[in-house]
Design a protein around this motif. Structure first.
Motif, mmCIF file in Angstrom:
data_model
loop_
_atom_site.group_PDB
_atom_site.id
_atom_site.type_symbol
_atom_site.label_atom_id
_atom_site.label_comp_id
_atom_site.label_asym_id
_atom_site.label_seq_id
_atom_site.Cartn_x
_atom_site.Cartn_y
_atom_site.Cartn_z
ATOM 1 N N PRO A 27 -36.185 13.424 1.967
ATOM 2 C CA PRO A 27 -35.511 14.730 2.028
ATOM 3 C C PRO A 27 -34.364 14.776 3.030
ATOM 4 C CG PRO A 27 -37.871 15.046 1.899
ATOM 5 C CD PRO A 27 -37.644 13.569 2.073
ATOM 6 N N MET A 28 -34.492 14.008 4.128
ATOM 7 C CA MET A 28 -33.402 14.004 5.100
ATOM 8 C C MET A 28 -32.181 13.279 4.563
ATOM 9 S SD MET A 28 -34.012 15.930 7.384
ATOM 10 C CE MET A 28 -32.397 15.589 8.034
ATOM 11 N N VAL A 29 -32.378 12.229 3.767
ATOM 12 C CA VAL A 29 -31.242 11.571 3.121
ATOM 13 C C VAL A 29 -30.545 12.554 2.188
ATOM 14 C CG1 VAL A 29 -30.531 9.720 1.575
ATOM 15 C CG2 VAL A 29 -32.269 9.273 3.300
ATOM 16 N N VAL A 30 -31.333 13.284 1.404
ATOM 17 C CA VAL A 30 -30.771 14.265 0.460
ATOM 18 C C VAL A 30 -29.997 15.339 1.213
ATOM 19 C CG1 VAL A 30 -31.359 16.016 -1.264
ATOM 20 C CG2 VAL A 30 -32.560 13.822 -1.252
ATOM 21 N N TYR A 31 -30.597 15.857 2.274
ATOM 22 C CA TYR A 31 -29.936 16.892 3.083
ATOM 23 C C TYR A 31 -28.637 16.346 3.684
ATOM 24 C CZ TYR A 31 -29.516 20.596 6.627
ATOM 25 O OH TYR A 31 -29.081 21.644 7.402
ATOM 26 N N GLY A 32 -28.699 15.097 4.156
ATOM 27 C CA GLY A 32 -27.513 14.488 4.754
ATOM 28 C C GLY A 32 -26.396 14.279 3.759
ATOM 29 N N ILE A 33 -26.734 13.973 2.493
ATOM 30 C CA ILE A 33 -25.709 13.781 1.465
ATOM 31 C C ILE A 33 -24.873 15.048 1.305
ATOM 32 C CG2 ILE A 33 -25.385 13.562 -1.036
ATOM 33 C CD1 ILE A 33 -27.673 11.500 -0.999
ATOM 34 N N GLY A 34 -25.543 16.180 1.196
ATOM 35 C CA GLY A 34 -24.803 17.434 1.056
ATOM 36 C C GLY A 34 -23.983 17.760 2.286
ATOM 37 N N ALA A 86 -41.145 27.162 9.181
ATOM 38 C CA ALA A 86 -39.824 27.034 9.790
ATOM 39 C C ALA A 86 -38.851 26.344 8.846
ATOM 40 C CB ALA A 86 -39.923 26.269 11.108
ATOM 41 N N ILE A 87 -39.339 25.358 8.099
ATOM 42 C CA ILE A 87 -38.472 24.687 7.127
ATOM 43 C C ILE A 87 -38.007 25.669 6.063
ATOM 44 C CG2 ILE A 87 -38.505 22.999 5.237
ATOM 45 C CD1 ILE A 87 -40.265 21.265 7.151
ATOM 46 N N ALA A 88 -38.904 26.571 5.645
ATOM 47 C CA ALA A 88 -38.515 27.593 4.676
ATOM 48 C C ALA A 88 -37.442 28.512 5.254
ATOM 49 C CB ALA A 88 -39.743 28.403 4.246
ATOM 50 N N VAL A 89 -37.621 28.914 6.512
ATOM 51 C CA VAL A 89 -36.626 29.776 7.159
ATOM 52 C C VAL A 89 -35.292 29.039 7.270
ATOM 53 C CG1 VAL A 89 -36.005 30.900 9.333
ATOM 54 C CG2 VAL A 89 -38.320 31.128 8.436
ATOM 55 N N GLY A 90 -35.339 27.786 7.706
ATOM 56 C CA GLY A 90 -34.110 27.011 7.821
ATOM 57 C C GLY A 90 -33.418 26.838 6.483
ATOM 58 N N SER A 91 -34.189 26.650 5.420
ATOM 59 C CA SER A 91 -33.598 26.493 4.090
ATOM 60 C C SER A 91 -32.899 27.766 3.647
ATOM 61 C CB SER A 91 -34.687 26.102 3.085
ATOM 62 O OG SER A 91 -35.286 24.875 3.431
ATOM 63 N N VAL A 92 -33.510 28.914 3.951
ATOM 64 C CA VAL A 92 -32.873 30.201 3.610
ATOM 65 C C VAL A 92 -31.559 30.355 4.370
ATOM 66 C CG1 VAL A 92 -33.096 32.702 3.807
ATOM 67 C CG2 VAL A 92 -35.021 31.347 2.968
ATOM 68 N N PHE A 93 -31.564 30.027 5.659
ATOM 69 C CA PHE A 93 -30.328 30.074 6.443
ATOM 70 C C PHE A 93 -29.269 29.151 5.832
ATOM 71 C CE2 PHE A 93 -32.430 31.237 10.782
ATOM 72 C CZ PHE A 93 -32.524 32.556 10.357
ATOM 73 N N GLY A 94 -29.681 27.922 5.495
ATOM 74 C CA GLY A 94 -28.729 26.953 4.967
ATOM 75 C C GLY A 94 -28.137 27.370 3.634
ATOM 76 N N VAL A 95 -28.995 27.824 2.722
ATOM 77 C CA VAL A 95 -28.505 28.276 1.410
ATOM 78 C C VAL A 95 -27.590 29.484 1.577
ATOM 79 C CG1 VAL A 95 -29.217 29.342 -0.768
ATOM 80 C CG2 VAL A 95 -30.422 27.318 0.088
ATOM 81 N N SER A 182 -28.358 20.177 -2.495
ATOM 82 C CA SER A 182 -29.122 19.242 -1.663
ATOM 83 C C SER A 182 -29.967 19.980 -0.634
ATOM 84 C CB SER A 182 -28.181 18.255 -0.973
ATOM 85 O OG SER A 182 -27.391 18.908 0.004
ATOM 86 N N THR A 183 -29.455 21.074 -0.089
ATOM 87 C CA THR A 183 -30.227 21.863 0.877
ATOM 88 C C THR A 183 -31.473 22.440 0.231
ATOM 89 O OG1 THR A 183 -28.234 22.428 2.138
ATOM 90 C CG2 THR A 183 -30.157 23.847 2.430
ATOM 91 N N ALA A 184 -31.306 23.014 -0.965
ATOM 92 C CA ALA A 184 -32.445 23.600 -1.668
ATOM 93 C C ALA A 184 -33.462 22.526 -2.054
ATOM 94 C CB ALA A 184 -31.960 24.344 -2.915
ATOM 95 N N LEU A 185 -32.982 21.394 -2.573
ATOM 96 C CA LEU A 185 -33.880 20.327 -2.999
ATOM 97 C C LEU A 185 -34.644 19.739 -1.815
ATOM 98 C CD1 LEU A 185 -34.891 18.509 -5.268
ATOM 99 C CD2 LEU A 185 -32.920 17.019 -4.881
ATOM 100 N N ALA A 186 -33.940 19.491 -0.715
ATOM 101 C CA ALA A 186 -34.605 18.927 0.462
ATOM 102 C C ALA A 186 -35.621 19.909 1.037
ATOM 103 C CB ALA A 186 -33.564 18.568 1.523
ATOM 104 N N GLY A 187 -35.295 21.187 1.023
ATOM 105 C CA GLY A 187 -36.233 22.196 1.516
ATOM 106 C C GLY A 187 -37.511 22.239 0.705
#
Length: 410
Positions: A27-34, A86-95, A182-187
């Motif tokens: 998931p971190m690779v995916v997040y990093g790609i975006g 926290a990952i869910a919260v971070g994903s909402v912020f990111g999206v 990528s943010t949504a998928l990694a989350g």
């Protein structure tokens, strides 16, 4: 996957780390790609909305400000709702941040999106770090942290290449759409973890200010080294392209130089973790800061592509050697009863440096010369090397603080 099963996930380090592959590292690779695809596009998005070059730079820097503002609250978020929440919260912020950037009608909305992106990075980063601290044996922590950081760097390195086609078709927003996906998928992928610090939910909470006061000596000594490391890491990204333009190197050649340095950085990711665990934090950190000092110090004396490449490779090597270092040292000294809150304060020291480094490049260059900024950074990196030599733990078994339930880590 329970914390216990992860921690005991096999008789070898490779097996233990392999058990985290699909819930943490991939998931971190995916997040990093975006993130890598979108990073160079935010300035262009600001220009599309009518910002000047200077204002566009300020808008991009707001992501770092978002991290600084959110580091301490992120510690409380993780402590209260656990890593998974926290990952869910971070994903909402990111999206939300990416959507704001894509549909921004003006620079102000884009700026808000950048702050949200920084907040997402702070919450995500702390959740990942506290999870690994809880489930990875202390003797393997360096490799785990360096693999985590290396996963992000690998994705960030690949992102611009993978997003090029979308940028060609859709302009800067093409890369932002890739970051959104990528943010949504990694989350979603990381939501498979279970919050590891179950005891944290029942531990009496103390104020963030009290945590900082109680650990002010650690944050003021080891934290100073973390701040200088963050400044060196971020400043190199601001200074290298400016110097390349100063000596007349084309944008395409500069991109190639960055690619070579980025490859060196990524290739050092796992070896740096092995050195962290085998030789200790000081023996890894001091050479990394010396390499930063050498890279910044040689830069003002370069006037060709070859010289620029040498400086860039030195800085990429320095960044690679320091991979996972700050997260690992923070994990070493984090008290179990206040782990999330302390790590939030610890990350704040590094992120202040990340925010201040590029600002220092601009400020020094404005009043003197670009070469003076490079020499100032070289001196700061040398100071970081001294701070690490003075305060960082040495070999395994000599950390400032023992984590209950684990062997000492150094």
């Amino acid at each position: 996957m329970s914390a216990a099963s992860v921690a005991a996930g096999g008789s070898t380090t490779a097996l233990r780390l392999r058990s985290l592959t699909w819930t943490v590292f991939v998931p971190m690779v995916v997040y990093g790609i975006g993130s890598g695809a979108a990073a160079p596009m935010y300035a262009l998005r600001a220009l599309d909305l009518g910002a000047s070059a200077g204002l566009a730079g300020v808008v991009v820097a707001l992501s770092g400000l978002g991290m600084v503002l959110t580091d301490l609250p992120a510690g409380r978020i993780v402590a209260v709702i656990g890593e998974r929440g926290a990952i869910a919260v971070g994903s909402v912020f990111g999206v939300g941040g990416v959507l704001a950037a894509i549909f921004a009608p003006n620079v102000a909305v884009l700026a808000l999106g950048m702050v949200l992106n920084g907040a997402a990075g702070a919450v995500w980063g702390l959740a990942r770090q506290t999870y690994l601290v809880a489930v990875v044996p202390a003797g393997d922590l360096g490799r785990a942290m360096s693999t985590l950081a290396g996963s992000m760097r690998l994705g960030f390195f690949c992102g611009p290449f993978l997003g090029a086609a979308m940028v060609h078709v859709l302009g800067p927003n093409g890369a932002l759409w890739l970051q959104l996906a990528s943010t949504a998928l990694a989350g979603v992928a990381m939501a498979a973890i279970r919050s590891a610090d179950a005891a944290g939910a029942t531990t009496a909470r103390i104020s963030l200010g009290a945590v900082m006061i109680e650990h002010r000596r650690t944050l003021g000594t080891l934290g100073l080294a973390a701040l200088l490391t963050g400044a060196a890491r971020a400043a190199r990204l601001a200074l290298l392209p400016l110097w390349a333009a100063h000596i007349g190197v084309s944008a395409s050649t500069t991109s190639l130089v960055f690619g070579v340095a980025g490859a060196v950085d990524v290739l050092m990711s796992y070896p740096s973790g092995v050195w962290l665990d085998r030789y200790g934090r000081r023996a890894t950190g001091v050479p990394s800061m010396i390499l930063f000092a050498a890279g910044f110090g040689v830069l003002p004396f370069t006037s060709s592509v070859l010289g620029l490449c040498v400086a860039a490779v030195l800085l990429g090597l320095a960044n690679g050697v320091s991979n996972g270092l700050i997260m690992t040292v923070g994990a070493d000294v984090a008290p179990d009863a206040q782990r999330a809150e302390f790590l939030g304060a610890w990350r704040l020291t590094h992120d202040i440096g990340m925010f201040a480094g590029p600002v220092a490049v601009g400020a020094i260059s404005a009043v003197t010369a670009l070469g003076a900024a490079a020499l100032a950074l070289a001196l700061a990196a040398a100071g970081g090397a001294y701070a690490m030599h003075r305060w960082f733990p040495g070999v395994i078994g000599h950390t400032p603080q023992r984590r209950p339930g684990h062997d000492e880590a150094g």
